[in-house]
Scaffold this motif. Structure first.
Motif, PDB file in Angstrom:
ATOM      1  N   GLU A 123      -0.726  -3.295 -51.072  1.00 30.07           N
ATOM      2  CA  GLU A 123       0.316  -4.329 -51.133  1.00 30.07           C
ATOM      3  C   GLU A 123      -0.126  -5.621 -50.439  1.00 30.07           C
ATOM      4  O   GLU A 123       0.182  -6.721 -50.918  1.00 30.07           O
ATOM      5  N   VAL A 124      -0.845  -5.504 -49.337  1.00 31.84           N
ATOM      6  CA  VAL A 124      -1.341  -6.698 -48.652  1.00 31.84           C
ATOM      7  C   VAL A 124      -2.300  -7.464 -49.557  1.00 31.84           C
ATOM      8  O   VAL A 124      -2.199  -8.685 -49.702  1.00 31.84           O
ATOM      9  N   LEU A 125      -3.229  -6.749 -50.186  1.00 33.01           N
ATOM     10  CA  LEU A 125      -4.170  -7.420 -51.088  1.00 33.01           C
ATOM     11  C   LEU A 125      -3.454  -8.007 -52.296  1.00 33.01           C
ATOM     12  O   LEU A 125      -3.803  -9.092 -52.768  1.00 33.01           O
ATOM     13  N   GLY A 126      -2.427  -7.318 -52.780  1.00 29.65           N
ATOM     14  CA  GLY A 126      -1.625  -7.867 -53.873  1.00 29.65           C
ATOM     15  C   GLY A 126      -0.908  -9.133 -53.440  1.00 29.65           C
ATOM     16  O   GLY A 126      -0.816 -10.104 -54.199  1.00 29.65           O
ATOM     17  N   HIS A 127      -0.413  -9.147 -52.201  1.00 26.91           N
ATOM     18  CA  HIS A 127       0.257 -10.333 -51.666  1.00 26.91           C
ATOM     19  C   HIS A 127      -0.716 -11.511 -51.573  1.00 26.91           C
ATOM     20  O   HIS A 127      -0.363 -12.638 -51.921  1.00 26.91           O
ATOM     21  N   VAL A 128      -1.927 -11.246 -51.106  1.00 24.43           N
ATOM     22  CA  VAL A 128      -2.931 -12.313 -51.027  1.00 24.43           C
ATOM     23  C   VAL A 128      -3.185 -12.879 -52.424  1.00 24.43           C
ATOM     24  O   VAL A 128      -3.234 -14.099 -52.614  1.00 24.43           O
ATOM     25  N   ASN A 129      -3.305 -12.003 -53.406  1.00 23.26           N
ATOM     26  CA  ASN A 129      -3.524 -12.433 -54.781  1.00 23.26           C
ATOM     27  C   ASN A 129      -2.335 -13.252 -55.301  1.00 23.26           C
ATOM     28  O   ASN A 129      -2.513 -14.320 -55.889  1.00 23.26           O
ATOM     29  N   ASP A 130      -1.121 -12.750 -55.069  1.00 28.95           N
ATOM     30  CA  ASP A 130       0.073 -13.477 -55.501  1.00 28.95           C
ATOM     31  C   ASP A 130       0.152 -14.847 -54.838  1.00 28.95           C
ATOM     32  O   ASP A 130       0.441 -15.857 -55.497  1.00 28.95           O
ATOM     33  N   ALA A 131      -0.082 -14.881 -53.533  1.00 31.22           N
ATOM     34  CA  ALA A 131      -0.004 -16.147 -52.800  1.00 31.22           C
ATOM     35  C   ALA A 131      -1.034 -17.140 -53.316  1.00 31.22           C
ATOM     36  O   ALA A 131      -0.740 -18.335 -53.460  1.00 31.22           O
ATOM     37  N   GLU A 132      -2.252 -16.668 -53.620  1.00 33.46           N
ATOM     38  CA  GLU A 132      -3.272 -17.561 -54.175  1.00 33.46           C
ATOM     39  C   GLU A 132      -2.806 -18.169 -55.488  1.00 33.46           C
ATOM     40  O   GLU A 132      -3.007 -19.357 -55.745  1.00 33.46           O
ATOM     41  N   ARG A 133      -2.183 -17.360 -56.321  1.00 27.35           N
ATOM     42  CA  ARG A 133      -1.678 -17.865 -57.609  1.00 27.35           C
ATOM     43  C   ARG A 133      -0.564 -18.885 -57.402  1.00 27.35           C
ATOM     44  O   ARG A 133      -0.545 -19.941 -58.032  1.00 27.35           O
ATOM     45  N   VAL A 134       0.387 -18.552 -56.527  1.00 23.57           N
ATOM     46  CA  VAL A 134       1.509 -19.451 -56.271  1.00 23.57           C
ATOM     47  C   VAL A 134       1.015 -20.761 -55.673  1.00 23.57           C
ATOM     48  O   VAL A 134       1.392 -21.852 -56.122  1.00 23.57           O
ATOM     49  N   PHE A 135       0.157 -20.674 -54.653  1.00 27.03           N
ATOM     50  CA  PHE A 135      -0.329 -21.892 -54.019  1.00 27.03           C
ATOM     51  C   PHE A 135      -1.244 -22.688 -54.947  1.00 27.03           C
ATOM     52  O   PHE A 135      -1.263 -23.920 -54.904  1.00 27.03           O
ATOM     53  N   GLY A 136      -1.997 -22.006 -55.792  1.00 26.12           N
ATOM     54  CA  GLY A 136      -2.807 -22.709 -56.790  1.00 26.12           C
ATOM     55  C   GLY A 136      -1.944 -23.498 -57.748  1.00 26.12           C
ATOM     56  O   GLY A 136      -2.236 -24.654 -58.087  1.00 26.12           O
ATOM     57  N   TYR A 137      -0.842 -22.886 -58.186  1.00 27.26           N
ATOM     58  CA  TYR A 137       0.093 -23.570 -59.075  1.00 27.26           C
ATOM     59  C   TYR A 137       0.736 -24.759 -58.364  1.00 27.26           C
ATOM     60  O   TYR A 137       0.845 -25.854 -58.931  1.00 27.26           O
ATOM     61  N   ARG A 138       1.123 -24.569 -57.118  1.00 25.50           N
ATOM     62  CA  ARG A 138       1.709 -25.668 -56.356  1.00 25.50           C
ATOM     63  C   ARG A 138       0.709 -26.806 -56.190  1.00 25.50           C
ATOM     64  O   ARG A 138       1.059 -27.987 -56.300  1.00 25.50           O
ATOM     65  N   PHE A 139      -0.533 -26.452 -55.911  1.00 21.70           N
ATOM     66  CA  PHE A 139      -1.578 -27.470 -55.754  1.00 21.70           C
ATOM     67  C   PHE A 139      -1.751 -28.259 -57.045  1.00 21.70           C
ATOM     68  O   PHE A 139      -1.860 -29.488 -57.021  1.00 21.70           O
ATOM     69  N   LEU A 140      -1.766 -27.569 -58.172  1.00 22.55           N
ATOM     70  CA  LEU A 140      -1.881 -28.241 -59.472  1.00 22.55           C
ATOM     71  C   LEU A 140      -0.744 -29.242 -59.648  1.00 22.55           C
ATOM     72  O   LEU A 140      -0.967 -30.391 -60.051  1.00 22.55           O
TER      73      LEU A 140
END
Length: 102
Positions: A65-82
């Motif tokens: 779950e922690v690794l899944g959270h890191v993956n989810d957060a990367e996607r969310v923050f990547g989208y926000r950055f875009l």
């Protein structure tokens, strides 16, 4: 001559993120983020399959779950950055990390 800093200023992020930003001493986080890709892969590969779903206490996240959270957060923050880079003025919603982890 002034040195260019790529670090965000406190008015550019929500206060809860200050503790994470402060942990990166480098002026540019991009090289740090790139290096972390291999570090995360090494750490994840070192976890035995039978430990991926282990909880050290009730209601605590598993390694998976922690690794899944890191993956989810990367996607969310990547989208926000875009959106930020494109100048999108639409307010950005938060995400429920516990809902995502489940």
């Amino acid at each position: 001559m002034a040195t260019l800093s790529l670090r965000p200023t406190p008015d550019e992020y929500a206060q809860p993120y200050a503790r994470y930003i402060d942990r990166v001493p480098e002026p540019d986080a991009a090289p740090v983020l790139r290096a972390q890709i291999d570090e995360i892969r090494r750490l994840a590969a070192a976890v035995p399959p039978e430990k991926e779903t282990f909880r050290y206490a009730p209601d605590k996240w598993t390694v998976r779950e922690v690794l899944g959270h890191v993956n989810d957060a990367e996607r969310v923050f990547g989208y926000r950055f875009l959106r930020l880079r494109r100048g999108d003025p639409t307010p950005m919603e938060s995400f429920d990390e516990n809902l995502f982890a489940a």
